[in-house]
Design a protein around this motif. Sequence first.
Motif, PDB file in Angstrom:
ATOM      1  N   GLN A  91       0.827  -1.210   0.000  1.00 20.71           N
ATOM      2  CA  GLN A  91       0.000   0.000   0.000  1.00 20.71           C
ATOM      3  C   GLN A  91       0.860   1.259   0.000  1.00 20.71           C
ATOM      4  N   ALA A  92       1.949   1.235   0.779  1.00 19.68           N
ATOM      5  CA  ALA A  92       2.849   2.385   0.833  1.00 19.68           C
ATOM      6  C   ALA A  92       3.508   2.627  -0.521  1.00 19.68           C
ATOM      7  N   LEU A  93       3.918   1.558  -1.178  1.00 18.41           N
ATOM      8  CA  LEU A  93       4.543   1.688  -2.489  1.00 18.41           C
ATOM      9  C   LEU A  93       3.553   2.195  -3.532  1.00 18.41           C
ATOM     10  N   SER A  94       2.295   1.757  -3.423  1.00 16.14           N
ATOM     11  CA  SER A  94       1.283   2.178  -4.399  1.00 16.14           C
ATOM     12  C   SER A  94       0.978   3.671  -4.303  1.00 16.14           C
ATOM     13  N   ARG A  95       1.175   4.248  -3.113  1.00 17.77           N
ATOM     14  CA  ARG A  95       0.949   5.695  -2.968  1.00 17.77           C
ATOM     15  C   ARG A  95       2.265   6.479  -2.950  1.00 17.77           C
ATOM     16  N   ASP A 105       4.812   6.384  -1.043  1.00 16.58           N
ATOM     17  CA  ASP A 105       5.239   6.850   0.279  1.00 16.58           C
ATOM     18  C   ASP A 105       6.516   6.102   0.657  1.00 16.58           C
ATOM     19  N   GLU A 106       7.656   6.615   0.192  1.00 18.17           N
ATOM     20  CA  GLU A 106       8.912   5.915   0.385  1.00 18.17           C
ATOM     21  C   GLU A 106       9.337   5.875   1.851  1.00 18.17           C
ATOM     22  N   ALA A 107       8.982   6.905   2.608  1.00 17.88           N
ATOM     23  CA  ALA A 107       9.336   6.927   4.029  1.00 17.88           C
ATOM     24  C   ALA A 107       8.662   5.780   4.770  1.00 17.88           C
ATOM     25  N   ALA A 108       7.362   5.609   4.526  1.00 13.93           N
ATOM     26  CA  ALA A 108       6.632   4.524   5.165  1.00 13.93           C
ATOM     27  C   ALA A 108       7.158   3.168   4.676  1.00 13.93           C
ATOM     28  N   ALA A 109       7.486   3.087   3.385  1.00  9.92           N
ATOM     29  CA  ALA A 109       7.993   1.841   2.825  1.00  9.92           C
ATOM     30  C   ALA A 109       9.310   1.436   3.480  1.00  9.92           C
ATOM     31  N   CYS A 110      10.192   2.392   3.703  1.00 11.28           N
ATOM     32  CA  CYS A 110      11.479   2.102   4.352  1.00 11.28           C
ATOM     33  C   CYS A 110      11.263   1.593   5.774  1.00 11.28           C
TER      34      CYS A 110
END
Length: 302
Positions: free
Chosen positions: A59-63, A65-70
């Motif tokens: 979900q983070a990658l789809s939006r 949101d690299e910070a959340a993804a990390c």
Amino acid sequence: MAVSKSKKKPPGSVLLSRRRSAAPAVRHATAAAQSSSLSSKAGRALIRSHHTLQKKLSQALSRNDEAAACTLRAEIEASGGLEKYQQASINGQSAQRGGDSSKLLMQWINEDCADRTVLKERGLRMLEVGSLSPDNAVSKSSLFTVTRIDLHSQHPAIETQDFMQRPLPASDDDKFDLVSLSLVLNYVPDPAGRGDMLRRTTQFLRRSTEQEPGNPASSLFPSLFLVLPAPCVTNSRYLDEARLRGIMGTLGYTPVKRKLSAKLIYGLWRHEDTAEAAKQANWKKEEVRPGGSRNNFAVTMN
């Protein structure tokens, strides 16, 4: 374990060249020892946690949101990553716990084919996606030549490979009579990726032949062995058995065998070539079963 039109890779997918050394055997022995000490309850908790983190990562990658993804990647690694997840899966499907889903597959085949001569003459080939062990019931049956792949192999007899990146067969001779997706589709983190995976299985199956009376090979194969956690179908807002049959039917699959247990739903789906219909498949995420206690498992295609 193991995500073609969009060719998406599932988060955490690691594509490595197969190493022909003693190292995989050492890793397998270590993993087996570690998984044997993991309790059933702890293993289920780890698997649920890993699925949740992978879903959040997707979900983070789809939006974007690299910070959340990390942050999520760090959480996944801190909890042991894919390797720890695999250990829990191996433990959960160990013989001691009766988790080898291929036992039911072999039971179904044996029910329909008392005389194995016809099957052996056919030279059956099987592709086992998300393979955890080369010692399961189907491998011991001597009916199949089995090709085993997994995103993170725990055994030298299992090739490290992402099914969605596996080269397509060059000819019908390179295809398979049976593709197994046992507790694999639910690992794919997004609905479109699941649809892509199901669609891609059809490209690895041999062309179907006209069913011959009394010939079990023609009535059972080519086919897909699909196993999912039961709640994915029995308690989802977006998927029930009727919708699953519709999606599979679009791809040319007809249900041959089915079993619903308290935890899992098993199905053997015979395939007939309907390439044009599959190209036009359009299954959106639509609510089929309302309720606040439902899960959000879904399969989409377009």
